[in-house]
Design a protein around this motif. Structure first.
Motif, short mmCIF file in Angstrom:
data_model
loop_
_atom_site.label_atom_id
_atom_site.label_comp_id
_atom_site.label_asym_id
_atom_site.label_seq_id
_atom_site.Cartn_x
_atom_site.Cartn_y
_atom_site.Cartn_z
N GLY A 166 25.49 27.33 37.20
CA GLY A 166 25.34 28.16 38.39
C GLY A 166 26.63 28.57 39.07
N PHE A 167 27.75 28.47 38.37
CA PHE A 167 29.04 28.83 38.96
C PHE A 167 29.58 30.16 38.45
CE2 PHE A 167 29.03 24.15 39.20
CZ PHE A 167 29.04 24.05 40.58
N TYR A 168 28.87 30.83 37.57
CA TYR A 168 29.30 32.13 37.06
C TYR A 168 28.14 33.10 37.24
CZ TYR A 168 31.46 35.64 34.10
OH TYR A 168 32.01 36.80 33.63
N PRO A 169 28.35 34.15 38.02
CA PRO A 169 27.25 35.09 38.31
C PRO A 169 26.83 35.87 37.07
CG PRO A 169 29.32 35.81 39.33
CD PRO A 169 29.60 34.52 38.66
N ASN A 170 25.56 35.87 36.78
CA ASN A 170 25.10 36.62 35.61
C ASN A 170 24.29 37.86 35.97
OD1 ASN A 170 22.84 35.29 36.48
ND2 ASN A 170 22.56 34.06 34.65
N HIS A 171 24.12 38.15 37.26
CA HIS A 171 23.40 39.36 37.65
C HIS A 171 24.23 40.25 38.57
CE1 HIS A 171 19.80 37.98 35.71
NE2 HIS A 171 19.82 36.86 36.40
N ASP A 172 25.49 39.92 38.76
CA ASP A 172 26.36 40.69 39.65
C ASP A 172 27.68 40.90 38.93
OD1 ASP A 172 28.14 41.64 41.59
OD2 ASP A 172 27.36 40.34 43.17
N VAL A 173 27.85 42.07 38.33
CA VAL A 173 29.04 42.32 37.52
C VAL A 173 30.32 42.27 38.35
CG1 VAL A 173 27.83 43.61 35.72
CG2 VAL A 173 28.78 44.84 37.68
N PHE A 174 30.23 42.64 39.63
CA PHE A 174 31.43 42.62 40.48
C PHE A 174 31.86 41.18 40.80
CE2 PHE A 174 29.37 46.70 41.33
CZ PHE A 174 30.37 47.54 40.85
N ALA A 175 30.90 40.32 41.10
CA ALA A 175 31.21 38.91 41.34
C ALA A 175 31.71 38.26 40.05
CB ALA A 175 29.98 38.17 41.86
N ALA A 176 31.14 38.64 38.91
CA ALA A 176 31.61 38.11 37.63
C ALA A 176 33.05 38.53 37.37
CB ALA A 176 30.70 38.58 36.50
N ALA A 177 33.38 39.78 37.71
CA ALA A 177 34.74 40.27 37.54
C ALA A 177 35.72 39.48 38.42
CB ALA A 177 34.83 41.76 37.85
N GLU A 178 35.29 39.13 39.64
CA GLU A 178 36.13 38.32 40.51
C GLU A 178 36.37 36.93 39.90
OE1 GLU A 178 33.93 38.49 44.18
OE2 GLU A 178 35.06 40.24 44.87
N CYS A 179 35.34 36.33 39.33
CA CYS A 179 35.49 35.03 38.66
C CYS A 179 36.43 35.16 37.48
CB CYS A 179 34.13 34.52 38.19
SG CYS A 179 33.05 33.93 39.49
N ASP A 180 36.27 36.21 36.68
CA ASP A 180 37.13 36.42 35.52
C ASP A 180 38.59 36.58 35.96
OD1 ASP A 180 34.95 36.31 33.82
OD2 ASP A 180 34.74 38.48 33.68
N ALA A 181 38.82 37.29 37.04
CA ALA A 181 40.18 37.51 37.54
C ALA A 181 40.83 36.18 37.94
CB ALA A 181 40.17 38.49 38.71
N ILE A 182 40.07 35.31 38.58
CA ILE A 182 40.60 34.01 38.98
C ILE A 182 40.96 33.18 37.74
CG2 ILE A 182 40.00 31.80 40.05
CD1 ILE A 182 38.33 33.49 42.08
N VAL A 183 40.07 33.17 36.75
CA VAL A 183 40.35 32.41 35.53
C VAL A 183 41.55 32.99 34.79
CG1 VAL A 183 39.43 31.81 33.24
CG2 VAL A 183 37.98 31.56 35.26
N ASP A 184 41.63 34.30 34.71
CA ASP A 184 42.78 34.93 34.05
C ASP A 184 44.08 34.62 34.79
OD1 ASP A 184 41.13 35.98 32.12
OD2 ASP A 184 41.05 37.99 32.99
N TRP A 185 44.04 34.65 36.12
CA TRP A 185 45.22 34.35 36.93
C TRP A 185 45.65 32.91 36.68
CZ3 TRP A 185 45.29 30.65 40.86
CH2 TRP A 185 46.49 30.59 41.56
N ALA A 186 44.70 31.98 36.69
CA ALA A 186 45.03 30.58 36.49
C ALA A 186 45.54 30.32 35.07
CB ALA A 186 43.80 29.70 36.76
N ASN A 187 45.06 31.10 34.13
CA ASN A 187 45.48 30.95 32.73
C ASN A 187 46.93 31.39 32.52
OD1 ASN A 187 44.70 30.16 30.04
ND2 ASN A 187 44.80 32.31 29.50
N ASP A 188 47.38 32.35 33.34
CA ASP A 188 48.76 32.83 33.25
C ASP A 188 49.70 31.74 33.67
OD1 ASP A 188 47.92 35.31 32.40
OD2 ASP A 188 48.14 36.25 34.37
#
Length: 73
Positions: free
Chosen positions: A51-73
């Motif tokens: 329940g920590f990754y939105p699967n019905h809101d592409v914009f919220a999912a994009a925000e989660c992806d951005a955080i993970v990508d930022w942390a991965n850098d």
């Protein structure tokens, strides 16, 4: 609950040669008899499963992806 298996270089080489890893690489997450690879894909899978990754809101999912990508850098 999960098991964290840390391999030596020699152990990895043997398992890779035996074809035990999808695409011949780690990290690998195994769940319900299926293997998943690529660290960020694994994070999304685990997040969505709990329940920590939105699967019905592409914009919220994009925000989660951005955080993970930022942390991965």
């Amino acid at each position: 609950e999960y098991t964290d298996e840390v391999l030596t270089g020699e152990e990895f080489g043997k398992k890779k040669a035996a074809g035990e890893f999808i695409n011949g690489q780690v990290p690998v997450w195994t769940q319900n008899g299926r293997q998943f690879n690529e660290s960020k894909a694994i994070l999304r899978l685990i997040g969505a499963s709990h329940g920590f990754y939105p699967n019905h809101d592409v914009f919220a999912a994009a925000e989660c992806d951005a955080i993970v990508d930022w942390a991965n850098d």
